[in-house]
Write a protein that holds these residues in place. Sequence first.
Motif, mmCIF file in Angstrom:
data_model
loop_
_atom_site.group_PDB
_atom_site.id
_atom_site.type_symbol
_atom_site.label_atom_id
_atom_site.label_comp_id
_atom_site.label_asym_id
_atom_site.label_seq_id
_atom_site.Cartn_x
_atom_site.Cartn_y
_atom_site.Cartn_z
ATOM 1 N N ILE A 113 0.820 -1.211 0.000
ATOM 2 C CA ILE A 113 0.000 0.000 0.000
ATOM 3 C C ILE A 113 0.851 1.256 0.000
ATOM 4 O O ILE A 113 0.424 2.304 -0.492
ATOM 5 C CB ILE A 113 -0.955 -0.017 1.220
ATOM 6 N N GLN A 114 2.075 1.201 0.544
ATOM 7 C CA GLN A 114 2.938 2.374 0.496
ATOM 8 C C GLN A 114 3.227 2.785 -0.940
ATOM 9 O O GLN A 114 3.297 3.968 -1.261
ATOM 10 C CB GLN A 114 4.246 2.091 1.233
ATOM 11 N N GLN A 117 -0.769 3.345 -2.677
ATOM 12 C CA GLN A 117 -1.883 4.022 -2.012
ATOM 13 C C GLN A 117 -2.428 5.176 -2.836
ATOM 14 O O GLN A 117 -3.644 5.327 -2.985
ATOM 15 C CB GLN A 117 -1.464 4.522 -0.624
ATOM 16 N N LEU A 136 -1.881 10.103 1.911
ATOM 17 C CA LEU A 136 -0.619 9.422 2.201
ATOM 18 C C LEU A 136 0.201 10.216 3.210
ATOM 19 O O LEU A 136 0.799 9.652 4.145
ATOM 20 C CB LEU A 136 0.181 9.216 0.913
ATOM 21 N N ILE A 177 -10.828 -0.151 4.204
ATOM 22 C CA ILE A 177 -10.488 0.412 2.898
ATOM 23 C C ILE A 177 -11.100 -0.398 1.758
ATOM 24 O O ILE A 177 -11.362 0.114 0.677
ATOM 25 C CB ILE A 177 -8.951 0.495 2.733
ATOM 26 N N TYR A 195 -4.690 2.625 9.837
ATOM 27 C CA TYR A 195 -3.463 2.109 9.228
ATOM 28 C C TYR A 195 -2.230 2.868 9.707
ATOM 29 O O TYR A 195 -1.162 2.275 9.908
ATOM 30 C CB TYR A 195 -3.567 2.197 7.702
#
Length: 282
Positions: A113-114, A117, A136, A177, A195
């Motif tokens: 996800i980094q 995202q 983010l 999500i 998160y």
Amino acid sequence: VVLIILQQMVEQLGWRSTIYIVGVVLAAVIFPLAWFVVRDTPQEMGMLPDGDPAPAPIDAVRPAATGQTATAASATAHDTGDVELTVGQALRTRNFWLLVLIFSCILFGHSGIQVHQIAFFHNDVGLSEIEATTLLGGVFLVSVIGRIGAGMITDRVDPRYVLAGMVALNVTAWVYINFAPISNTLTALPFVVLYGIPFGATVSIRPVLMARLFGPKAMGSLVGLFQAFVLGSTLVGPVFMGYVYDTMQTYRPSLMVFIVSSALALPFAFMMRTRRHPAAAA
């Protein structure tokens, strides 16, 4: 804040020019800081680790008190239950490999996800790139709570409970999500919190756990080995998430996998054998 600025620079200047500028700025900032500010040990600044007082000169200690001092120091070390494992001894413990499994399960989703995202919130949810970038940035901001909070809590609470709570928040974040009706930045904020906190906690809790479980004797080597073992999951996560999107034109199936992979870490947390911290026993 920096992420938002970078996104605007990409839109105005293009990504290549932005990378050149970032490289120059990093060099101009990091090199002077590393050379003039960073020190290798507290002793270089006339200090000792953890704020410990400087030892008294040997000739200043009376013979009669020497035995008492040694006895008190020995008793203190015994009471705190400090461990001093070598690399080989630590690798033969169940705790080390359980840590590898737990963080591999967690970082599999984190690494994915980094990288994706912004693309997820832009392509799957329909937010603008600036809005997605802001979210983010929000994750990193909220992660400060997890970084500081997890370290403070682990000083006084069984780390298994901290790990379990971290995993539970991760699972909840993935469920939210994937299934919540997110349509704007406001409805995405619960994910940022759910998160961001465990994302930050994974940073601060790792060295605490390594020191608590194995002692400082070989901590540098053990942290390096630990990072090497979990590297596979952090490499696979972004590639897997990108492959799912290329194949299905949506990120949501990969989020389902992250729900399962994170949930698998929960029982491993309670399989660890931990010692009570002195502060917790007080």
